[in-house]
Design a protein around this motif. Sequence first.
Motif, PDB file in Angstrom:
ATOM      1  N   UNK A   1      -5.910  -0.699  -3.298  1.00  0.00           N
ATOM      2  CA  UNK A   1      -6.033   0.706  -3.688  1.00  0.00           C
ATOM      3  C   UNK A   1      -7.156   0.799  -4.721  1.00  0.00           C
ATOM      4  N   UNK A   2      -7.653   2.013  -4.941  1.00  0.00           N
ATOM      5  CA  UNK A   2      -8.755   2.197  -5.897  1.00  0.00           C
ATOM      6  C   UNK A   2      -8.319   1.827  -7.308  1.00  0.00           C
ATOM      7  N   UNK A   3      -9.204   1.150  -8.021  1.00  0.00           N
ATOM      8  CA  UNK A   3      -8.901   0.744  -9.388  1.00  0.00           C
ATOM      9  C   UNK A   3      -9.162   1.879 -10.365  1.00  0.00           C
TER      10      UNK A   3
ATOM     11  N   UNK B   1      -5.461   5.976   2.013  1.00  0.00           N
ATOM     12  CA  UNK B   1      -6.699   6.673   1.639  1.00  0.00           C
ATOM     13  C   UNK B   1      -7.835   5.682   1.405  1.00  0.00           C
ATOM     14  N   UNK B   2      -7.470   4.499   0.916  1.00  0.00           N
ATOM     15  CA  UNK B   2      -8.468   3.459   0.647  1.00  0.00           C
ATOM     16  C   UNK B   2      -8.842   2.696   1.913  1.00  0.00           C
ATOM     17  N   UNK B   3      -8.177   3.041   3.027  1.00  0.00           N
ATOM     18  CA  UNK B   3      -8.372   2.384   4.322  1.00  0.00           C
ATOM     19  C   UNK B   3      -8.080   0.890   4.252  1.00  0.00           C
TER      20      UNK B   3
ATOM     21  N   UNK C   1       6.100   4.972  -1.866  1.00  0.00           N
ATOM     22  CA  UNK C   1       5.426   5.925  -0.982  1.00  0.00           C
ATOM     23  C   UNK C   1       4.071   6.333  -1.548  1.00  0.00           C
ATOM     24  N   UNK C   2       3.996   6.546  -2.854  1.00  0.00           N
ATOM     25  CA  UNK C   2       2.723   6.968  -3.469  1.00  0.00           C
ATOM     26  C   UNK C   2       1.654   5.882  -3.354  1.00  0.00           C
ATOM     27  N   UNK C   3       2.035   4.623  -3.570  1.00  0.00           N
ATOM     28  CA  UNK C   3       1.022   3.561  -3.453  1.00  0.00           C
ATOM     29  C   UNK C   3       0.688   3.294  -1.982  1.00  0.00           C
TER      30      UNK C   3
ATOM     31  N   UNK D   1      -9.432  -6.186  10.978  1.00  0.00           N
ATOM     32  CA  UNK D   1     -10.410  -5.189  11.403  1.00  0.00           C
ATOM     33  C   UNK D   1      -9.799  -4.089  12.264  1.00  0.00           C
ATOM     34  N   UNK D   2      -8.612  -4.349  12.802  1.00  0.00           N
ATOM     35  CA  UNK D   2      -7.949  -3.360  13.660  1.00  0.00           C
ATOM     36  C   UNK D   2      -7.184  -2.371  12.777  1.00  0.00           C
ATOM     37  N   UNK D   3      -7.881  -1.317  12.352  1.00  0.00           N
ATOM     38  CA  UNK D   3      -7.323  -0.388  11.376  1.00  0.00           C
ATOM     39  C   UNK D   3      -6.119   0.372  11.923  1.00  0.00           C
ATOM     40  N   UNK D   4      -6.195   0.872  13.141  1.00  0.00           N
ATOM     41  CA  UNK D   4      -5.120   1.678  13.706  1.00  0.00           C
ATOM     42  C   UNK D   4      -3.831   0.870  13.866  1.00  0.00           C
ATOM     43  N   UNK D   5      -3.972  -0.351  14.374  1.00  0.00           N
ATOM     44  CA  UNK D   5      -2.787  -1.193  14.538  1.00  0.00           C
ATOM     45  C   UNK D   5      -2.172  -1.550  13.187  1.00  0.00           C
ATOM     46  N   UNK D   6      -3.017  -1.883  12.238  1.00  0.00           N
ATOM     47  CA  UNK D   6      -2.525  -2.226  10.904  1.00  0.00           C
ATOM     48  C   UNK D   6      -1.874  -1.026  10.220  1.00  0.00           C
ATOM     49  N   UNK D   7      -2.439   0.145  10.461  1.00  0.00           N
ATOM     50  CA  UNK D   7      -1.856   1.360   9.892  1.00  0.00           C
ATOM     51  C   UNK D   7      -0.469   1.619  10.484  1.00  0.00           C
TER      52      UNK D   7
END
Length: 449
Positions: free
Chosen positions: A388-390, A246-248, A238-240, A170-176
């Motif tokens: 990622x988005x399907x 983008x998919x968070x 890098x692209x994926x 749930x910790x988006x910033x840390x995971x990012x």
Amino acid sequence: MNETSKFSKIREKLSNLFHRIFEPSHIFYTITFFIVVVIISLLSFIASPIIGNVLLFITSTFSLTFIFLTIFGVVPNLKSFLFSPDKKFDRRKIFSLIIAFGISTVIIALYFILTSLPEFPIQFLKWDYVLPYLFVGIYFGWNVIQIFFIRVGFEQYSIKVDNWVLKDKEDFKQNQFLSSIFLILALAVPVLIQIGTYFGFIDYFEADPGNLFDPLLWFNGWNIAMFVVIVIISWRLVTIYIKSQRNETPNVFSSIFYILIWIIIWYRSFSFINSFRSVAQAGGIDFFRILMDILLMIFTTIMVLKGLGTKVTRSRILNEDNLAFLLFAFTILYIEGQIVMITGAGALTGSFTDRNQISMLNNFLILVVTISFYWWYSEYTLERKGLILRKAFKPEEVIVVVKDFKEYLINSGALDANKINDWEFQNFLKQKKLNIKESGKPESEKVDE
């Protein structure tokens, strides 16, 4: 007592991993298998079509022998006869092997004799055409598809690292932040390995000025080519990574998977250029490379066995006892596939003078397949895992989505459950050509076997 208990657990794990081939119930067959492998390996050093034909007959016979033992192992009444655990070298086991070997010898001998007759009408079904090319196909085919089995282990390790690093999903910033660190690490590893390879092995490739096949010249060219490959597949990573951001759904799975795949790419590419050096310099056998090939084959075999083991209960033919026989049969054919290219057999003349030439071709094919596989699978697996988005859904996945949406509408009060029953819903799916049997959870929710 504690040490004994630990030893028993280790032995039990090894037994399950290798499907009992080292247990008293199977050790006689395992020893027989290794004796056959040693014999055909020693005879393979005599590059003669006659020896090639003899080895073709021996390997075909013993492979069929283990296939018959696989079939015998299906019969419940024969299990105690084939796998008696009380004695390692029971007479019943010896008798079973002799019977299977006798039947196989008669069948293979008749096949050789009948298809050698001038009157035999179908040319391409003769033993001298079918068997040599079949075994060569098995050898290269198995090596090429190894990556599809190895990736199972790689995915499991990548998932474990991902769960360990990104403990709080749930910790988006840390995971990012952590996913960015691992991306940098993943991009750096191949570059550092390649630079280390260049400076570590440049003295190993002796210069031969004026020679078109100068090992040092080709080594330098290989390094340039590998840096180009690094740029190409790094761009894919890098692209994926950007797509996952983008998919968070930041993750370190893709970075770890990339590093593991790169190890295979590096090893196969270095084996290729090293085999080229051996051929160009008429060098001897590279025992380190052979050892690594053996270890890689063992790892791949473990992955195959693990996958087969989970499906044993669903099969009427394979069970936890006779699965080892199928492995023995296949391995003998795999080994013969390499040998027949050197010795020649039947209508196939010796295509290569030594194993280094075979290794060059083999490693080149695996290298191309591995790079192509990563390019496709790196995005495919992230789509399946919802990272990622399907771009597309399988029919069974569409059914799950439609069902979930139906339940969502009912629970939110937007749809009256009494107005659309299960029959109408199934009829709707049939109209949309989705009338397939449910396979349980969608692939994205399944755990890789």
